[in-house]
Design a protein around this motif. Sequence first.
Motif, PDB file in Angstrom:
ATOM      1  N   MET A 133       2.620   6.878  -6.723  1.00 19.98           N
ATOM      2  CA  MET A 133       1.694   7.915  -7.180  1.00 19.98           C
ATOM      3  C   MET A 133       2.268   9.305  -6.888  1.00 19.98           C
ATOM      4  SD  MET A 133      -1.205   8.740  -8.620  1.00 19.98           S
ATOM      5  CE  MET A 133      -2.406   7.429  -8.495  1.00 19.98           C
ATOM      6  N   VAL A 175      -0.683   0.363  -9.063  1.00 17.48           N
ATOM      7  CA  VAL A 175      -0.736   1.672  -8.419  1.00 17.48           C
ATOM      8  C   VAL A 175      -2.119   2.283  -8.591  1.00 17.48           C
ATOM      9  CG1 VAL A 175       0.229   4.010  -8.429  1.00 17.48           C
ATOM     10  CG2 VAL A 175       1.738   2.030  -8.691  1.00 17.48           C
ATOM     11  N   ALA A 186       2.445   1.747  -3.450  1.00 16.77           N
ATOM     12  CA  ALA A 186       1.519   2.319  -4.436  1.00 16.77           C
ATOM     13  C   ALA A 186       1.358   3.823  -4.218  1.00 16.77           C
ATOM     14  CB  ALA A 186       0.162   1.620  -4.357  1.00 16.77           C
ATOM     15  N   ASP A 187       1.196   4.233  -2.966  1.00 19.29           N
ATOM     16  CA  ASP A 187       1.037   5.658  -2.673  1.00 19.29           C
ATOM     17  C   ASP A 187       2.310   6.434  -2.986  1.00 19.29           C
ATOM     18  OD1 ASP A 187      -1.591   5.245  -1.848  1.00 19.29           O
ATOM     19  OD2 ASP A 187      -1.037   5.054   0.265  1.00 19.29           O
ATOM     20  N   SER A 188       3.454   5.841  -2.696  1.00 18.42           N
ATOM     21  CA  SER A 188       4.729   6.513  -2.962  1.00 18.42           C
ATOM     22  C   SER A 188       4.985   6.648  -4.459  1.00 18.42           C
ATOM     23  CB  SER A 188       5.878   5.759  -2.286  1.00 18.42           C
ATOM     24  OG  SER A 188       5.723   5.782  -0.883  1.00 18.42           O
ATOM     25  N   GLN A 198       0.842  -1.201   0.000  1.00 22.52           N
ATOM     26  CA  GLN A 198       0.000   0.000   0.000  1.00 22.52           C
ATOM     27  C   GLN A 198       0.877   1.252   0.000  1.00 22.52           C
ATOM     28  OE1 GLN A 198      -3.608   0.494   0.022  1.00 22.52           O
ATOM     29  NE2 GLN A 198      -2.656   2.413  -0.607  1.00 22.52           N
ATOM     30  N   LYS A 219      -4.539   0.419  -6.270  1.00 20.94           N
ATOM     31  CA  LYS A 219      -4.304   0.375  -4.836  1.00 20.94           C
ATOM     32  C   LYS A 219      -4.094   1.732  -4.162  1.00 20.94           C
ATOM     33  CE  LYS A 219      -1.844  -2.716  -1.706  1.00 20.94           C
ATOM     34  NZ  LYS A 219      -2.997  -3.328  -1.081  1.00 20.94           N
ATOM     35  N   SER A 220      -3.623   2.736  -4.879  1.00 22.35           N
ATOM     36  CA  SER A 220      -3.250   3.997  -4.239  1.00 22.35           C
ATOM     37  C   SER A 220      -4.448   4.693  -3.596  1.00 22.35           C
ATOM     38  CB  SER A 220      -2.596   4.945  -5.242  1.00 22.35           C
ATOM     39  OG  SER A 220      -2.224   6.139  -4.584  1.00 22.35           O
ATOM     40  N   GLN A 221      -4.199   5.235  -2.406  1.00 24.86           N
ATOM     41  CA  GLN A 221      -5.207   6.023  -1.688  1.00 24.86           C
ATOM     42  C   GLN A 221      -5.184   7.489  -2.129  1.00 24.86           C
ATOM     43  OE1 GLN A 221      -5.173   4.853   2.754  1.00 24.86           O
ATOM     44  NE2 GLN A 221      -3.084   4.486   2.058  1.00 24.86           N
ATOM     45  N   HIS A 246      -5.953  10.584  -8.225  1.00 28.30           N
ATOM     46  CA  HIS A 246      -5.223  10.840  -9.462  1.00 28.30           C
ATOM     47  C   HIS A 246      -5.353  12.319  -9.816  1.00 28.30           C
ATOM     48  CE1 HIS A 246      -5.270   6.474 -10.952  1.00 28.30           C
ATOM     49  NE2 HIS A 246      -5.658   6.483  -9.707  1.00 28.30           N
TER      50      HIS A 246
END
Length: 191
Positions: A55, A111, A51-53, A48, A114-116, A119
Motif C-alpha cells: 500500500m 492488499v 500488505a502495508d508495504s 500483514q 488486509k492493509s492497515q 486508502h
Amino acid sequence: MATTTEPIDVSPQLSRVETEVRQSEDLIDIPIGLPREDREKTVYQLNQLLADSIMLKDMYKKHHWQVAGPTFYQIHLLLDRHYGEQVEIVDTVAERIQVLGGAARGMPADVAEKSQIAHPPRGREALTDQLTRLLQAHETICTYCRFIAKAIGERGDLGTEDMVVGDVLRVNEFQAWFIAEHLAPVPLENS
C-alpha cells in the motif's frame, strides 16, 4: 518411396489456471530449524507487513505522478526514489514468507482487504496532504515492525527479526525523516 509425416503440434501446453497447488494459508515444511507453529505465526505477521508495504509503495507512485508546487522537481524525484526502495522491501518480505514455507499474499485484493493503511483518495491532493498521508503510513509500518520484531525474536527466528529491523524498519524510518523535513516550518527564502 515418399514418407508422410504427421505435423507436429508445437502449441503451448496450457494448464488449467484454476488449479491451486496449495491453499495460501498452508505451510510447506522447510528444514530451517524453526517449529511449524512459530513459522505460521510469523508468516501471518509478515503477510500483514507485506500488505502495508505494498500500500505504501503504491501511494509513493501515485503521489510521484500527482505532485505539484514550487518544489515539484525535488519531491517528484524523492518520491520515485522512495518508491524504488519500497519495491525492494516488498520483494524482501515476500521472499522471507516463502523461505518460511508460507505463501506471500500480495495481490491487489489481498492488499485492499488486509492493509492497515487507509486508502488515499482517487483524486489529486495538496502536497502537504500527500506528505502527511505518507508519514502516517510510515508510522503504521514502523510501529508494526517494532511489535512483530520483538515477537519474532522471542520465537527465536533471528533471520526474520533481522530482516524486519534492518531491511524494513530502518528504511521506513529514514524515508519518514526525509518526508517530515519537507513539512518542517522553515521558510524557503530568508526574509
